[in-house]
Design an enzyme around this catalytic site. Structure first.
Site: not given
Length: 285
Positions: A149, A184
């Site tokens: 990531y 989220t």
């Protein structure tokens, strides 16, 4: 009255993308909401003259080009591009497969590049536009279990920083957004992909990392709806910031990065400044 802006949002069918689309529509803007599942987008927002749902897999250059054509056919222009779509492959570097690394980079780095490459000719023609790309605090500092990531987000940082100078002469502005922890869908089972356990040396630390990341889902401090409204504010500014550190936790991380960098500079300042070529000795007459 100000002219209505046309927003083009990737990853609009879920997570923060939903909040960005809602905020733009609430602000009276028009939105091209893109994602892999247009039915999901339509269910999330209903029908509106100011909304166009378009299928887009950001890893596909042909999809990106087709989505931009659809946006132009409907609204004639694109004023704000929000590169929001991304994925999250978590795990220790040795346990992540090359294919997982490639999928991470494909979605989170090459994906935004594909879409931006398709949008820029239109913005150059308009001599205006704003490219907003969602990075992360992982684009400011790496972290254990986050090699894939962070690699994608550090790539986003370098690409966007360089792009800013390239497109500024055409009246195009850019903003990198570095969110901290926002509530989220990124950490849900549908969005997070974990490396398979394959190396015993990592067993104990891996178990702790898995417990941490799974426990964070739904507990993040940041409100994505507020971040979406902040992006509306930024996009309305005559000179939007080239970087927006989003969230108190993100600011704390960024300040620590600055402090750590200063310590590293000072620790080896004498050695570093001794590396220039020595002056040529004066020739004897």
């Amino acid at each position: 009255m100000s002219k209505k802006k046309i927003w083009f949002v990737t990853g609009a069918g879920r997570g923060m993308g939903v909040d960005i689309v809602k905020a733009a529509l609430a602000a009276g803007e028009a939105v091209v909401a893109t994602g892999r599942d247009t039915d999901r987008i339509s269910k999330a927002f209903g029908k509106s003259n100011d909304l166009l749902a378009v299928r887009l897999d950001v890893t596909s250059r042909s999809d990106a080009e087709a989505a931009v054509r659809a946006a132009v056919d409907r609204f004639d222009r694109i004023d704000v591009l929000v590169n929001n779509a991304a994925s999250f492959y978590a795990g220790y570097f040795e346990e992540l497969t090359p294919e997982q690394m490639e999928r991470q980079l494909s979605a989170s780095l090459f994906g935004p590049m594909n879409v931006t490459r398709a949008v820029l000719p239109l913005m150059r023609k308009q001599r205006s536009g704003h490219v907003i790309t969602i990075s992360s605090t992982a684009g400011l500092v790496g972290f254990e279990f986050g090699t894939a990531y962070a690699a994608s987000k550090f790539g986003v940082e370098g690409w966007m920083e360089s792009l800013a100078a390239e497109v500024a002469p055409f009246g195009i502005t850019t903003t990198i957004v570095n969110p901290g922890f926002f509530r989220t869908e990124l950490l849900t089972e549908q969005s997070t992909n974990y490396a398979d356990a394959s190396i015993a040396d990592y067993d104990e630390r891996r178990a702790k990392q898995l417990d941490f990341w799974k426990s964070q889902n739904g507990q993040q401090s940041g409100d994505p709806a507020k971040l979406a409204r902040a992006l509306i504010t930024i996009a309305s500014q005559e000179s939007p910031p080239r970087r927006f550190i989003a969230g108190a936790d993100a600011i704390a991380t960024a300040e620590q990065v600055v402090a750590d960098l200063k310590l590293q500079i000072d620790a080896e300042r004498d050695l570093s400044t001794s590396l220039a070529f020595d002056p040529e000795p004066a020739s004897a007459i």
